[in-house]
Write an enzyme that holds these catalytic residues in place. Structure first.
Site, PDB file in Angstrom:
ATOM      1  N   GLU A 216       0.832  -1.206   0.000  1.00 13.01           N
ATOM      2  CA  GLU A 216       0.000   0.000   0.000  1.00 13.01           C
ATOM      3  C   GLU A 216       0.869   1.259   0.000  1.00 13.01           C
ATOM      4  O   GLU A 216       1.844   1.359   0.749  1.00 13.01           O
ATOM      5  CB  GLU A 216      -0.915  -0.002   1.228  1.00 13.01           C
TER       6      GLU A 216
ATOM      7  N   LYS B 288      -9.570   2.426  -2.403  1.00 15.30           N
ATOM      8  CA  LYS B 288      -9.752   1.817  -1.084  1.00 15.30           C
ATOM      9  C   LYS B 288     -11.177   2.063  -0.593  1.00 15.30           C
ATOM     10  O   LYS B 288     -11.605   3.207  -0.419  1.00 15.30           O
ATOM     11  CB  LYS B 288      -8.723   2.415  -0.117  1.00 15.30           C
TER      12      LYS B 288
ATOM     13  N   CYS C   5      -5.795  -2.777   2.039  1.00 15.13           N
ATOM     14  CA  CYS C   5      -5.524  -2.694   3.475  1.00 15.13           C
ATOM     15  C   CYS C   5      -6.736  -2.948   4.365  1.00 15.13           C
ATOM     16  O   CYS C   5      -7.161  -4.070   4.556  1.00 15.13           O
ATOM     17  CB  CYS C   5      -4.869  -1.357   3.805  1.00 15.13           C
TER      18      CYS C   5
END
Length: 384
Positions: free
Chosen positions: A119, A196, A233
């Site tokens: 990330e 994300k 994540c």
């Protein structure tokens, strides 16, 4: 201690006799660990480049009459930042580009088809600091920024799909920032991007200072080497997030992350593996490594003293298969490249065996979830 322990695997190999260790691996990881025979040139590149290189098989799909084997090699790269956080932005970016170029070359020697970076790989994980400058200067265009152009050249050179998670600056929509993974085809073309979906608000990880929840949904990318998705994540803590990528047909879901010991290390070996089992697909968990220091102290708002680092990123990247098996992880303290060979036919074979999608009551869940999101929702509780 958190930044010193090499890995669980290293301890087991050091203290458990070989015969017992074979059975320990089977119990821990679902099957005996089978190492790939990696090219000597790659091994020497890892030695000279001071990064760990591991390779494993996770194929085990049964032969079929109507489909050939569908063998894919994936590469996961975890790394420390290469320049101090106080140095000029471009100097930090170029140092990371050089490091990753060397590791991608080793991946190419190993025959990797798809590689995924950690990330926000082009920068320190500064989203804990709440400072805007210089950290927002690391943001760049997903379509034509310097990092995307850099990855396009690598993809064309090595005939490799590249997943490049960056801090994105969306100039077309008012310079909005996103936490984004750019997917680059093996031709060098930008195939698309995935933002994300879930943003943490946990202690130092209050990232909504910089970007909000993504708006690209659960895209799946059809590549030359299979259908892939990117669950960035914090999305790994949300089972429905994995599920929706799977419902859109993902055979491999990559999870580029940045997470520290104490907060999440007990969850790390479990979540991606559970997702592989629940969704009949392969999952690839990538975590950055090292401790990153910042000049200005910052606080979490949790009563703890001000500090100059977020904590130790513990690496430990690994791959899980739909049958519940997984590879050992990379080091907790060192840069590393994990090469894993998969047979994507295992996805359908596992689905045919367990029938989770056939037995799932999705229409029931959809109806009840719709009801649960209404302002006047009342839980369905039966009382005396």
């Amino acid at each position: 201690m958190s930044g010193e322990l090499e890995s669980l695997e290293h301890i087991l190999q050091t203290y458990i006799p070989a015969q017992e260790l074979k059975e320990v691996w089977r119990i821990l990881y679902g099957r005996e660990c089978r190492s790939l025979d990696l090219p000597e040139d790659a091994v020497q590149a890892a030695i000279s480049g001071s990064f760990e290189l591991k390779g494993y098989y996770l194929i085990e799909a049964a032969p079929e009459q109507l489909r050939r084997q569908n063998i894919v090699r994936v590469g996961l790269i975890q790394n420390k930042i290469q320049a101090h956080t106080s140095l000029p932005v471009l100097e930090q970016i170029h140092a990371l580009h050089k490091r990753i170029a060397d590791m991608v070359e080793a991946a190419a020697i190993c025959g990797v088809n798809i590689v995924c970076f950690q990330e926000a790989w082009t920068m320190p994980f500064a989203f804990c600091t709440r400072e805007k400058l210089p950290w927002t200067e690391f943001a760049e265009s997903a379509e034509n920024g310097i990092t995307t152009r850099f990855c396009q050249e690598l993809a064309k050179r090595y005939n490799m799909v590249i997943i490049s998670p960056i801090l994105e600056r969306d100039e077309a929509h008012g310079d909005v920032l996103w936490n984004t993974a750019v997917v680059i085809a093996n031709s060098g073309a930008v195939l698309g991007k995935s933002r994300k979906n879930h943003i943490p608000r946990v202690g130092d990880f209050n990232e909504s200072t910089y970007y909000m929840e993504g708006n690209t949904g659960h895209k799946v990318f059809q590549t030359a080497f299979g259908k892939i998705a990117v669950n960035i994540c914090y999305g790994r803590h949300h089972p429905l997030n994995w599920f929706m990528y799977s419902m859109n047909g993902a055979e491999i879901i990559f999870n580029p992350s940045a997470t520290i010991g104490g907060l999440s290390e007990c969850l790390w070996p479990i979540e991606a593996r559970n997702a592989a089992i629940a969704n009949h697909c392969f999952t690839c968990a990538i975590n950055r490594v090292g401790t990153e220091h910042f000049e200005t102290e910052f606080t979490s708002g949790d009563g703890k003293k001000a500090h100059n680092d977020l904590g130790h990123f513990y690496g430990s990247s690994y791959v899980s298969a739909p049958d519940g098996s997984r590879t050992p992880g990379l080091s907790r303290v060192s840069d590393g490249l994990l090469v894993t060979e998969l047979d994507l036919n295992l996805c359908r074979q596992t689905s045919d065996k367990w029938n989770f999608k056939m037995t799932g009551r999705y229409e029931m869940y959809a109806e009840e979830l719709t009801r649960a999101t209404r302002p006047d929702f009342q839980p369905d509780v039966v009382r005396e």
